[in-house]
Design a protein around this motif. Structure first.
Motif, PDB file in Angstrom:
ATOM      1  N   MET A 188       0.830  -1.211   0.000  1.00 27.10           N
ATOM      2  CA  MET A 188       0.000   0.000   0.000  1.00 27.10           C
ATOM      3  C   MET A 188       0.862   1.257   0.000  1.00 27.10           C
ATOM      4  N   TRP A 189       1.883   1.311   0.854  1.00 28.98           N
ATOM      5  CA  TRP A 189       2.740   2.499   0.899  1.00 28.98           C
ATOM      6  C   TRP A 189       3.608   2.594  -0.345  1.00 28.98           C
ATOM      7  N   ALA A 190       3.974   1.467  -0.931  1.00 27.73           N
ATOM      8  CA  ALA A 190       4.735   1.498  -2.193  1.00 27.73           C
ATOM      9  C   ALA A 190       3.881   2.102  -3.306  1.00 27.73           C
ATOM     10  N   VAL A 191       2.617   1.719  -3.363  1.00 29.98           N
ATOM     11  CA  VAL A 191       1.720   2.268  -4.385  1.00 29.98           C
ATOM     12  C   VAL A 191       1.518   3.768  -4.165  1.00 29.98           C
ATOM     13  N   ALA A 192       1.321   4.185  -2.917  1.00 30.71           N
ATOM     14  CA  ALA A 192       1.137   5.618  -2.627  1.00 30.71           C
ATOM     15  C   ALA A 192       2.402   6.398  -2.990  1.00 30.71           C
ATOM     16  N   ALA A 193       3.569   5.850  -2.683  1.00 24.67           N
ATOM     17  CA  ALA A 193       4.830   6.527  -3.022  1.00 24.67           C
ATOM     18  C   ALA A 193       5.048   6.546  -4.526  1.00 24.67           C
ATOM     19  N   TRP A 194       4.667   5.486  -5.199  1.00 26.16           N
ATOM     20  CA  TRP A 194       4.789   5.428  -6.669  1.00 26.16           C
ATOM     21  C   TRP A 194       3.869   6.462  -7.298  1.00 26.16           C
ATOM     22  N   LEU A 195       2.651   6.577  -6.770  1.00 25.35           N
ATOM     23  CA  LEU A 195       1.722   7.594  -7.260  1.00 25.35           C
ATOM     24  C   LEU A 195       2.345   8.983  -7.097  1.00 25.35           C
ATOM     25  N   PHE A 196       2.951   9.248  -5.947  1.00 24.88           N
ATOM     26  CA  PHE A 196       3.621  10.528  -5.745  1.00 24.88           C
ATOM     27  C   PHE A 196       4.752  10.709  -6.760  1.00 24.88           C
ATOM     28  N   HIS A 197       5.536   9.670  -6.955  1.00 28.35           N
ATOM     29  CA  HIS A 197       6.660   9.731  -7.900  1.00 28.35           C
ATOM     30  C   HIS A 197       6.164  10.094  -9.307  1.00 28.35           C
ATOM     31  N   LEU A 198       5.039   9.517  -9.706  1.00 27.79           N
ATOM     32  CA  LEU A 198       4.479   9.807 -11.027  1.00 27.79           C
ATOM     33  C   LEU A 198       3.855  11.198 -11.098  1.00 27.79           C
ATOM     34  N   LEU A 199       3.223  11.618 -10.017  1.00 23.52           N
ATOM     35  CA  LEU A 199       2.522  12.909 -10.009  1.00 23.52           C
ATOM     36  C   LEU A 199       3.419  14.097  -9.683  1.00 23.52           C
ATOM     37  N   GLY A 237       6.022  22.823  -2.864  1.00 21.39           N
ATOM     38  CA  GLY A 237       7.194  22.082  -2.431  1.00 21.39           C
ATOM     39  C   GLY A 237       6.879  20.607  -2.254  1.00 21.39           C
ATOM     40  N   ASP A 238       7.907  19.855  -1.918  1.00 23.57           N
ATOM     41  CA  ASP A 238       7.728  18.408  -1.776  1.00 23.57           C
ATOM     42  C   ASP A 238       6.704  18.050  -0.700  1.00 23.57           C
ATOM     43  N   LEU A 239       6.691  18.778   0.401  1.00 22.72           N
ATOM     44  CA  LEU A 239       5.749  18.472   1.468  1.00 22.72           C
ATOM     45  C   LEU A 239       4.306  18.717   1.024  1.00 22.72           C
ATOM     46  N   ALA A 240       4.046  19.852   0.414  1.00 22.13           N
ATOM     47  CA  ALA A 240       2.692  20.144  -0.070  1.00 22.13           C
ATOM     48  C   ALA A 240       2.267  19.157  -1.152  1.00 22.13           C
ATOM     49  N   ALA A 241       3.180  18.854  -2.074  1.00 25.98           N
ATOM     50  CA  ALA A 241       2.869  17.904  -3.145  1.00 25.98           C
ATOM     51  C   ALA A 241       2.600  16.519  -2.577  1.00 25.98           C
ATOM     52  N   SER A 242       3.358  16.138  -1.561  1.00 28.43           N
ATOM     53  CA  SER A 242       3.156  14.831  -0.944  1.00 28.43           C
ATOM     54  C   SER A 242       1.796  14.758  -0.260  1.00 28.43           C
ATOM     55  N   LEU A 243       1.414  15.811   0.450  1.00 29.80           N
ATOM     56  CA  LEU A 243       0.098  15.822   1.095  1.00 29.80           C
ATOM     57  C   LEU A 243      -1.020  15.723   0.060  1.00 29.80           C
ATOM     58  N   LYS A 244      -0.863  16.376  -1.068  1.00 27.56           N
ATOM     59  CA  LYS A 244      -1.867  16.302  -2.138  1.00 27.56           C
ATOM     60  C   LYS A 244      -1.962  14.891  -2.698  1.00 27.56           C
ATOM     61  N   SER A 245      -0.824  14.325  -3.040  1.00 23.82           N
ATOM     62  CA  SER A 245      -0.794  13.001  -3.651  1.00 23.82           C
ATOM     63  C   SER A 245      -1.280  11.922  -2.681  1.00 23.82           C
ATOM     64  N   PHE A 246      -0.789  11.963  -1.451  1.00 23.59           N
ATOM     65  CA  PHE A 246      -1.217  10.969  -0.465  1.00 23.59           C
ATOM     66  C   PHE A 246      -2.678  11.193  -0.081  1.00 23.59           C
ATOM     67  N   GLY A 247      -3.158  12.422  -0.210  1.00 18.09           N
ATOM     68  CA  GLY A 247      -4.580  12.677   0.006  1.00 18.09           C
ATOM     69  C   GLY A 247      -5.441  11.946  -1.008  1.00 18.09           C
ATOM     70  N   VAL A 248      -5.004  11.911  -2.243  1.00 18.42           N
ATOM     71  CA  VAL A 248      -5.718  11.151  -3.285  1.00 18.42           C
ATOM     72  C   VAL A 248      -5.671   9.657  -2.955  1.00 18.42           C
ATOM     73  N   ALA A 249      -4.494   9.165  -2.537  1.00 16.34           N
ATOM     74  CA  ALA A 249      -4.368   7.755  -2.167  1.00 16.34           C
ATOM     75  C   ALA A 249      -5.272   7.434  -0.975  1.00 16.34           C
ATOM     76  N   TRP A 250      -5.334   8.347   0.013  1.00 14.37           N
ATOM     77  CA  TRP A 250      -6.211   8.133   1.161  1.00 14.37           C
ATOM     78  C   TRP A 250      -7.671   8.082   0.725  1.00 14.37           C
ATOM     79  N   LEU A 251      -8.056   8.966  -0.180  1.00 16.31           N
ATOM     80  CA  LEU A 251      -9.444   8.984  -0.650  1.00 16.31           C
ATOM     81  C   LEU A 251      -9.824   7.650  -1.282  1.00 16.31           C
ATOM     82  N   MET A 252      -8.912   7.056  -2.045  1.00 16.62           N
ATOM     83  CA  MET A 252      -9.170   5.735  -2.635  1.00 16.62           C
ATOM     84  C   MET A 252      -9.289   4.681  -1.532  1.00 16.62           C
ATOM     85  N   PHE A 253      -8.385   4.727  -0.569  1.00 20.83           N
ATOM     86  CA  PHE A 253      -8.443   3.795   0.562  1.00 20.83           C
ATOM     87  C   PHE A 253      -9.776   3.942   1.300  1.00 20.83           C
ATOM     88  N   ALA A 254     -10.173   5.173   1.585  1.00 17.55           N
ATOM     89  CA  ALA A 254     -11.419   5.423   2.313  1.00 17.55           C
ATOM     90  C   ALA A 254     -12.632   4.951   1.519  1.00 17.55           C
TER      91      ALA A 254
END
Length: 156
Positions: free
Chosen positions: A68-79, A86-103
């Protein structure tokens, strides 16, 4: 070929560190904030939840979480090349999308069981904590392990 292996090793190291952040930081916070609710909901419906204590249970759980974390990190890498900030804001955005799918998937399964829905509410609350901590860790670690921001190819 050598470059691809280096990237794969760096990415694997990133995912290992993200898992460590999930279990050490979010896990410790969860013990006080969400685990009592999750465990209480599970204990109130023992017919639905197995005794999660064996080596196989723990191994598969860690494996599923690693994926699960590999997929979320891969999604960030692609996005990352197209996310603003910055990296922190972009990471929160990308992981937010991953969280929405999980939820969303968790909510879909919630409708298929007759036990108390409080388990899912607590599980989703715990996932907000976990995804948030891991997103911050990713935002702080990504550039160090994976290198400078990639550019989006023309026409991509």
């Amino acid at each position: 070929m050598r470059g691809a292996c280096v990237v794969a090793l760096r990415f694997t190291a990133l995912v290992v560190l993200l898992n460590a952040a999930r279990y050490l930081i979010a896990g410790m916070a969860g013990q006080y904030l969400t685990f009592p609710g999750v465990m209480g909901a599970m204990e109130s419906s023992p017919e639905y939840f197995s005794d999660f204590s064996g080596r196989w249970d723990m191994t598969t759980s860690y494996l599923y979480n690693f994926v699960m974390w590999a997929v979320a990190a891969w999604l960030f890498h692609l996005l990352r090349p197209v996310l603003r900030g910055g990296d922190l804001a972009a990471s929160l955005k990308s992981f937010g999308v991953a969280w929405l799918m999980f939820a969303a998937v968790s909510a879909i399964y919630m409708n298929h069981y007759s036990h108390s829905k409080s388990f899912y509410a607590w599980n989703l609350l715990d996932s907000v904590l976990a995804f948030g901590v891991v997103a911050v860790a990713n935002g702080l670690l990504y550039r160090t392990l994976m290198g400078a921001r990639r550019r989006t190819p023309a026409g991509a």
